[in-house]
Design a protein around this motif. Structure first.
Motif, short mmCIF file in Angstrom:
data_model
loop_
_atom_site.label_atom_id
_atom_site.label_comp_id
_atom_site.label_asym_id
_atom_site.label_seq_id
_atom_site.Cartn_x
_atom_site.Cartn_y
_atom_site.Cartn_z
N GLY A 52 -9.10 14.75 21.31
CA GLY A 52 -9.64 14.88 22.41
C GLY A 52 -9.24 13.89 23.44
N VAL A 53 -9.69 13.88 24.98
CA VAL A 53 -9.26 13.18 25.87
C VAL A 53 -10.07 11.81 25.42
N LEU A 54 -11.13 11.81 25.15
CA LEU A 54 -12.05 10.43 24.79
C LEU A 54 -11.70 9.79 23.45
N ALA A 55 -10.91 10.34 22.56
CA ALA A 55 -10.51 9.58 21.45
C ALA A 55 -10.17 8.39 21.26
N ARG A 56 -9.21 8.26 21.95
CA ARG A 56 -8.49 6.87 22.24
C ARG A 56 -9.27 5.79 22.46
N ALA A 57 -10.32 6.00 23.63
CA ALA A 57 -11.18 5.12 24.22
C ALA A 57 -12.33 4.97 23.24
N VAL A 58 -12.96 6.14 22.28
CA VAL A 58 -14.00 5.71 21.31
C VAL A 58 -13.41 4.91 20.22
N LYS A 59 -12.06 5.33 20.03
CA LYS A 59 -11.58 4.30 18.80
C LYS A 59 -11.49 2.91 19.08
N TRP A 60 -10.79 2.73 20.18
CA TRP A 60 -10.72 1.29 20.64
C TRP A 60 -12.11 0.61 20.88
N SER A 61 -12.93 1.40 21.32
CA SER A 61 -14.38 0.69 21.59
C SER A 61 -15.21 0.60 20.23
N LEU A 96 -17.71 1.55 13.57
CA LEU A 96 -17.74 2.61 12.73
C LEU A 96 -17.34 2.47 11.41
N ASN A 97 -16.34 1.42 11.20
CA ASN A 97 -15.78 1.14 9.76
C ASN A 97 -16.95 0.29 9.05
N LYS A 98 -17.65 -0.53 9.96
CA LYS A 98 -18.51 -1.28 9.15
C LYS A 98 -19.82 -0.22 8.50
N LYS A 99 -20.01 0.68 9.59
CA LYS A 99 -20.96 1.74 9.33
C LYS A 99 -20.68 2.74 8.23
N PHE A 100 -19.56 2.98 8.10
CA PHE A 100 -18.88 4.07 6.96
C PHE A 100 -18.94 3.24 5.72
N GLU A 101 -18.75 1.89 5.66
CA GLU A 101 -18.85 1.02 4.50
C GLU A 101 -20.20 0.97 4.11
N GLY A 102 -21.31 0.79 5.05
CA GLY A 102 -22.54 0.66 4.75
C GLY A 102 -23.14 2.04 4.13
N TRP A 103 -22.59 3.21 4.69
CA TRP A 103 -22.97 4.43 4.21
C TRP A 103 -22.49 4.67 2.77
N CYS A 104 -21.27 4.36 2.36
CA CYS A 104 -20.88 4.14 1.02
C CYS A 104 -21.63 3.38 0.03
N LYS A 105 -21.97 2.05 0.47
CA LYS A 105 -22.57 0.96 -0.27
C LYS A 105 -24.17 1.65 -0.56
N GLU A 106 -24.60 2.30 0.53
CA GLU A 106 -26.02 2.95 0.45
C GLU A 106 -26.17 3.92 -0.55
N LEU A 107 -25.17 4.90 -0.33
CA LEU A 107 -25.21 6.07 -1.38
C LEU A 107 -24.96 5.65 -2.66
N LYS A 108 -23.85 4.54 -2.84
CA LYS A 108 -23.70 4.17 -4.37
C LYS A 108 -24.95 3.42 -4.93
N LYS A 109 -25.62 2.82 -4.04
CA LYS A 109 -27.06 2.26 -4.48
C LYS A 109 -27.97 3.27 -4.91
N GLU A 110 -28.23 4.19 -3.92
CA GLU A 110 -29.16 5.15 -4.31
C GLU A 110 -28.86 6.15 -5.52
N ALA A 111 -27.46 6.46 -5.62
CA ALA A 111 -27.25 7.44 -6.89
C ALA A 111 -27.34 6.75 -8.03
#
Length: 187
Positions: free
Chosen positions: A151-160, A165-180
């Motif tokens: 979409g038209v905002l994708a480039r701006a969102v990725k840049w900003s 988001l990479n840190k949040k996704f890493e945290g998501w995986c670490k927290e899911l791992k810990k819980e499981a």
């Protein structure tokens, strides 16, 4: 924007954590609250599991130093695939050619959702994928999460927001791992 982790827990345990919205607060600091708005027929309205077609809101915490400041993100489940019930949502040619997806559906549990509604959704289309892949022979699983944007905002969102988001996704995986791993007595 993607992350992954190895988990010493069975895939069905991990997948049930991902689908159970009432448990997000116990393991997930990125999305500590999920509100279901509508379940698809014939699923009862009070069901708290995510199903294909479930409409829901993630209450997203983008800044960990401000956990009460949330961004409400409306979503809809687009895909659920398990070895017992593999979906055809991701076309075979994409599974073969795109390295993002696990190819062997006999060992993959996948859930995906898109954002919908709101001003931003008109200019930004996102689809988030989570795969739980059995590694076999008691090696546990690999969990992977990533987001496709267009979409038209994708480039701006990725840049900003790429680093956040990479840190949040890493945290998501670490927290899911810990819980499981906690649930199966491995932590």
């Amino acid at each position: 924007m993607a992350a992954r982790a190895r988990v010493s827990a069975p895939a069905p345990v991990i997948f049930s954590i991902l689908r159970s919205t009432t448990e997000y607060a116990s393991w997930n600091t990125f999305v500590p609250k999920v509100v279901i708005h509508q379940q698809p027929q014939p699923i009862p309205a009070e069901d708290t599991l995510l199903h294909v077609g479930t409409s829901f809101t993630f209450h997203v915490v983008m800044d960990s130093s401000k956990p009460t400041k949330v961004t409400d993100t409306q979503c809809r489940i687009t895909d659920i695939s398990t070895p017992e019930d593999p979906s055809g949502y991701v076309p075979e040619d994409v599974l073969r050619e795109d390295g993002s997806y696990a190819k062997d559906l006999g060992h993959v549990w996948r859930i995906a959702w898109t954002t919908e509604g709101g001003f931003v959704a008109r200019g930004l289309r996102t689809e988030r994928f989570n795969e739980v892949i059995e590694l076999g022979d008691g090696e546990g699983c690999e969990i992977r999460t990533w987001e496709n944007q267009s979409g038209v905002l994708a480039r701006a969102v990725k840049w900003s927001y790429k680093d956040v988001l990479n840190k949040k996704f890493e945290g998501w995986c670490k927290e899911l791992k810990k819980e499981a791993e906690k649930r199966v007595g491995k932590s």
